[in-house]
Scaffold this motif. Structure first.
Motif, PDB file in Angstrom:
ATOM      1  N   GLU A 150     172.010 -37.441  56.093  1.00 36.20           N
ATOM      2  CA  GLU A 150     171.460 -37.985  57.327  1.00 36.20           C
ATOM      3  C   GLU A 150     171.953 -37.129  58.487  1.00 36.20           C
ATOM      4  O   GLU A 150     172.895 -36.331  58.331  1.00 36.20           O
ATOM      5  CB  GLU A 150     171.879 -39.440  57.538  1.00 36.20           C
ATOM      6  CG  GLU A 150     173.385 -39.622  57.656  1.00 36.20           C
ATOM      7  CD  GLU A 150     173.788 -41.069  57.828  1.00 36.20           C
ATOM      8  OE1 GLU A 150     172.906 -41.912  58.034  1.00 36.20           O
ATOM      9  OE2 GLU A 150     174.995 -41.356  57.758  1.00 36.20           O
ATOM     10  N   VAL A 151     171.335 -37.278  59.641  1.00 39.23           N
ATOM     11  CA  VAL A 151     171.792 -36.562  60.839  1.00 39.23           C
ATOM     12  C   VAL A 151     173.120 -37.159  61.303  1.00 39.23           C
ATOM     13  O   VAL A 151     173.250 -38.374  61.453  1.00 39.23           O
ATOM     14  CB  VAL A 151     170.748 -36.658  61.972  1.00 39.23           C
ATOM     15  CG1 VAL A 151     171.300 -36.072  63.264  1.00 39.23           C
ATOM     16  CG2 VAL A 151     169.461 -35.952  61.569  1.00 39.23           C
ATOM     17  N   GLN A 152     174.119 -36.302  61.481  1.00 36.57           N
ATOM     18  CA  GLN A 152     175.432 -36.733  61.946  1.00 36.57           C
ATOM     19  C   GLN A 152     175.888 -35.827  63.079  1.00 36.57           C
ATOM     20  O   GLN A 152     175.821 -34.602  62.967  1.00 36.57           O
ATOM     21  CB  GLN A 152     176.459 -36.673  60.803  1.00 36.57           C
ATOM     22  CG  GLN A 152     176.403 -37.839  59.843  1.00 36.57           C
ATOM     23  CD  GLN A 152     177.107 -39.071  60.405  1.00 36.57           C
ATOM     24  OE1 GLN A 152     177.625 -39.045  61.522  1.00 36.57           O
ATOM     25  NE2 GLN A 152     177.105 -40.145  59.627  1.00 36.57           N
ATOM     26  N   VAL A 153     176.371 -36.437  64.159  1.00 37.05           N
ATOM     27  CA  VAL A 153     176.872 -35.637  65.280  1.00 37.05           C
ATOM     28  C   VAL A 153     178.396 -35.567  65.283  1.00 37.05           C
ATOM     29  O   VAL A 153     178.982 -34.880  66.124  1.00 37.05           O
ATOM     30  CB  VAL A 153     176.375 -36.215  66.630  1.00 37.05           C
ATOM     31  CG1 VAL A 153     174.861 -36.142  66.711  1.00 37.05           C
ATOM     32  CG2 VAL A 153     176.862 -37.649  66.833  1.00 37.05           C
ATOM     33  N   ASP A 154     179.048 -36.262  64.348  1.00 35.33           N
ATOM     34  CA  ASP A 154     180.510 -36.250  64.284  1.00 35.33           C
ATOM     35  C   ASP A 154     181.047 -35.213  63.303  1.00 35.33           C
ATOM     36  O   ASP A 154     182.261 -35.081  63.149  1.00 35.33           O
ATOM     37  CB  ASP A 154     181.031 -37.640  63.876  1.00 35.33           C
ATOM     38  CG  ASP A 154     180.771 -38.680  64.953  1.00 35.33           C
ATOM     39  OD1 ASP A 154     180.783 -38.304  66.138  1.00 35.33           O
ATOM     40  OD2 ASP A 154     180.553 -39.850  64.609  1.00 35.33           O
ATOM     41  N   TYR A 155     180.172 -34.491  62.617  1.00 36.04           N
ATOM     42  CA  TYR A 155     180.584 -33.471  61.666  1.00 36.04           C
ATOM     43  C   TYR A 155     180.354 -32.079  62.243  1.00 36.04           C
ATOM     44  O   TYR A 155     179.479 -31.868  63.093  1.00 36.04           O
ATOM     45  CB  TYR A 155     179.783 -33.564  60.360  1.00 36.04           C
ATOM     46  CG  TYR A 155     180.081 -34.784  59.508  1.00 36.04           C
ATOM     47  CD1 TYR A 155     181.240 -35.523  59.673  1.00 36.04           C
ATOM     48  CD2 TYR A 155     179.182 -35.189  58.524  1.00 36.04           C
ATOM     49  CE1 TYR A 155     181.504 -36.624  58.895  1.00 36.04           C
ATOM     50  CE2 TYR A 155     179.438 -36.304  57.735  1.00 36.04           C
ATOM     51  CZ  TYR A 155     180.611 -37.019  57.932  1.00 36.04           C
ATOM     52  OH  TYR A 155     180.869 -38.110  57.153  1.00 36.04           O
ATOM     53  N   GLY A 156     181.134 -31.119  61.736  1.00 36.68           N
ATOM     54  CA  GLY A 156     180.819 -29.729  61.978  1.00 36.68           C
ATOM     55  C   GLY A 156     179.815 -29.267  60.928  1.00 36.68           C
ATOM     56  O   GLY A 156     179.711 -29.851  59.838  1.00 36.68           O
ATOM     57  N   TYR A 157     179.043 -28.225  61.240  1.00 40.27           N
ATOM     58  CA  TYR A 157     178.021 -27.725  60.323  1.00 40.27           C
ATOM     59  C   TYR A 157     178.316 -26.269  59.944  1.00 40.27           C
ATOM     60  O   TYR A 157     178.770 -25.482  60.772  1.00 40.27           O
ATOM     61  CB  TYR A 157     176.631 -27.809  60.969  1.00 40.27           C
ATOM     62  CG  TYR A 157     176.081 -29.211  61.031  1.00 40.27           C
ATOM     63  CD1 TYR A 157     175.094 -29.640  60.139  1.00 40.27           C
ATOM     64  CD2 TYR A 157     176.549 -30.128  61.975  1.00 40.27           C
ATOM     65  CE1 TYR A 157     174.582 -30.919  60.201  1.00 40.27           C
ATOM     66  CE2 TYR A 157     176.037 -31.411  62.031  1.00 40.27           C
ATOM     67  CZ  TYR A 157     175.059 -31.808  61.142  1.00 40.27           C
ATOM     68  OH  TYR A 157     174.554 -33.081  61.193  1.00 40.27           O
ATOM     69  N   ILE A 158     178.049 -25.959  58.680  1.00 45.42           N
ATOM     70  CA  ILE A 158     178.167 -24.593  58.152  1.00 45.42           C
ATOM     71  C   ILE A 158     176.770 -24.034  57.996  1.00 45.42           C
ATOM     72  O   ILE A 158     175.909 -24.664  57.368  1.00 45.42           O
ATOM     73  CB  ILE A 158     178.882 -24.586  56.785  1.00 45.42           C
ATOM     74  CG1 ILE A 158     180.278 -25.213  56.897  1.00 45.42           C
ATOM     75  CG2 ILE A 158     178.967 -23.174  56.230  1.00 45.42           C
ATOM     76  CD1 ILE A 158     180.921 -25.484  55.544  1.00 45.42           C
ATOM     77  N   ILE A 159     176.543 -22.857  58.551  1.00 47.70           N
ATOM     78  CA  ILE A 159     175.236 -22.207  58.390  1.00 47.70           C
ATOM     79  C   ILE A 159     175.404 -21.061  57.388  1.00 47.70           C
ATOM     80  O   ILE A 159     176.031 -20.033  57.703  1.00 47.70           O
ATOM     81  CB  ILE A 159     174.699 -21.668  59.732  1.00 47.70           C
ATOM     82  CG1 ILE A 159     174.429 -22.823  60.703  1.00 47.70           C
ATOM     83  CG2 ILE A 159     173.405 -20.900  59.510  1.00 47.70           C
ATOM     84  CD1 ILE A 159     175.584 -23.231  61.554  1.00 47.70           C
ATOM     85  N   PRO A 160     174.905 -21.239  56.156  1.00 48.81           N
ATOM     86  CA  PRO A 160     175.062 -20.194  55.133  1.00 48.81           C
ATOM     87  C   PRO A 160     174.027 -19.085  55.298  1.00 48.81           C
ATOM     88  O   PRO A 160     172.980 -19.290  55.924  1.00 48.81           O
ATOM     89  CB  PRO A 160     174.844 -20.951  53.825  1.00 48.81           C
ATOM     90  CG  PRO A 160     173.963 -22.091  54.191  1.00 48.81           C
ATOM     91  CD  PRO A 160     174.251 -22.443  55.618  1.00 48.81           C
ATOM     92  N   ASP A 161     174.332 -17.922  54.713  1.00 45.08           N
ATOM     93  CA  ASP A 161     173.381 -16.802  54.756  1.00 45.08           C
ATOM     94  C   ASP A 161     172.152 -17.070  53.909  1.00 45.08           C
ATOM     95  O   ASP A 161     171.045 -16.663  54.254  1.00 45.08           O
ATOM     96  CB  ASP A 161     174.075 -15.520  54.261  1.00 45.08           C
ATOM     97  CG  ASP A 161     174.579 -14.677  55.415  1.00 45.08           C
ATOM     98  OD1 ASP A 161     174.174 -14.937  56.564  1.00 45.08           O
ATOM     99  OD2 ASP A 161     175.386 -13.768  55.173  1.00 45.08           O
TER     100      ASP A 161
END
Length: 436
Positions: A150-161
């Motif tokens: 789900e969409v979460q604004v309390d987490y950090g996000y990893i953008i993979p290659d």
């Protein structure tokens, strides 16, 4: 396998069951297979050791929480204590030096770092061995990323290659707004679980570049002068040899009472009663008196010695601004020897209920500015007062004047009422001595 558990937190998000000493990871809210309640740190320890019985586990924690860790995990783990809180990067650097200098762990060994305040399913931990293999093979940092549910604004996000199961990391995005988070998820971003592995020497070399120290003792003595900084900002945002292992395991940081209620699946924890007219409501009660709720919808009620919270579930997401206006004096705590609850605070007295676990004892100590009286309610043990030992049991009363050295040793579980009397009663008025 060497696993470093990060245990910190200020204790405001789950007030009143949490405080500066008992943060959310120490609250016993989850039933294990035996039907007994356990905390997040106990649950994670159990999950890890079920997967890896021979794992060497060390907990990095603050001085104020070290006793609680010892109370809940006893001598099953090593403990690296921060002299004061300095965020995750200094805490990890200190723990790695502890492993190297105190525990004699070879520098080329991989280490897994895992926060203790996360709720994770068992299959999450099964990935730890593969994570260390990725870190060892690439001589860098390997992260665990979970596919967002789900969409979460309390987490950090990893953008993979790439969208491969194992990928290099292109970039990070820390706690984006809802629209940005939705776009990131659509583009294949992963939740940053805060779990990562690396060869110990890789991060130690970077730590020596950022912090001036020689060894563990040097780092410990100079720790107060270190600038607080997170591991993400100090290392992850700058390093270029970072990989991510994709996982579909469920992850929840349980930062609100609403999230706790959803995960535990129990409407009532502790002494409470909800009428049939209550819908989607929960009671979490740490007091010895009952709570009755009637005709309430979407409400969470939480009570402890620290206070009582009654909140709409959605509004319980961030109670921290309101908690800041309430006295933060610790009214309950777990210690290495047992636990305490403050029963009454008067002008010149404090009354506390102590439970000392069988086989445990307090430190041998004295106070300069207060007298103390112990009333033994039940159990058997021994007291040592200024070097004189005597047996004690239910009904006994022991008096200690200011300056008198004293301790209590529990042969069985001991319940004690302690009355402190004096004009200047503070937690700083305590001096410890070696017990002969």
């Amino acid at each position: 396998m060497h696993i470093l558990l990060l245990s910190g937190g200020s204790g405001k998000k789950l007030w009143p069951l949490s405080n500066d000493i008992r943060s959310k990871q120490f609250i016993k809210l989850f039933k294990n297979e035996d039907g007994k309640y356990e905390s997040m740190i106990q649950r994670i320890y159990r999950q890890i050791t079920a997967c890896y019985p021979d794992a060497k586990i060390t907990v990095a924690t603050s001085r104020s929480q070290a006793s609680t860790v010892l109370n809940q995990l006893e001598d099953k783990v090593g403990i690296s204590v921060e002299p004061e809180r300095k965020d995750t990067f200094p805490a990890i650097a200190m723990a790695l030096e502890y492993l190297k200098d105190v525990e004699s762990v070879p520098e080329d060994e991989p280490v897994i770092v895992c926060p203790v305040d996360l709720y994770m399913e068992d299959d999450f931990f099964a990935l730890f061995e593969e994570l260390t293999d990725i870190a060892r093979h690439n001589r860098g940092i390997a992260l665990l990323g979970t596919v967002p549910h789900e969409v979460q604004v309390d987490y950090g996000y990893i953008i993979p290659d790439t969208d491969s199961r194992i990928s290099r990391v292109r970039s990070f995005k820390e706690k984006p707004d809802a629209m940005t988070a939705k776009r990131l998820i659509k583009d294949g971003a992963l939740f940053n679980a805060g779990v990562f592995a690396f060869p110990m020497s890789y991060v130690l070399d970077l730590a020596h570049e950022l912090i001036a120290f020689h060894d563990y003792d040097d780092l410990y003595s100079s720790y107060r002068g270190i600038k607080p900084i997170s591991f993400d900002r100090a290392i992850l945002e700058k390093a270029d040899n970072i990989y991510v292992l994709r996982s579909t395991a469920f992850l929840n940081d349980l930062g609100t009472w609403n999230a706790i209620a959803e995960v535990t699946g129990e409407r009532i924890i502790g002494d409470g009663y909800l009428s049939d007219s209550c819908r989607n409501s929960n009671v979490i009660n740490d007091l010895d008196i009952p709570i009755l709720a009637v005709g309430l919808d979407d409400i969470v009620i939480s009570a402890s010695q620290q206070g009582i919270l009654v909140s709409n579930k959605e509004e319980s997401v961030d109670i921290s601004p309101y908690v800041s206006h309430i006295s933060q004096e610790v009214m309950f705590a777990e210690k290495s020897w047992g636990e305490l609850k403050v029963l009454d605070i008067g002008d010149d007295s404090v009354t506390i209920k102590l439970v000392v676990k069988a086989g445990k004892h307090m430190s041998y100590h004295n106070h300069e500015h207060r007298d103390e009286v112990w009333v033994i309610l039940n159990g058997n043990g021994r007291t040592i007062v200024d070097g004189m030992e005597q047996p004690v049991s239910g009904g006994d009363v022991i008096t200690m004047e200011a300056g008198c050295r004293h301790t209590i040793i529990a042969d069985s579980d001991l319940t004690v009422i302690e009355v402190q009397r004096g004009k200047d009663i503070t937690t700083k008025d305590k001096k410890k001595y070696e017990l002969e």
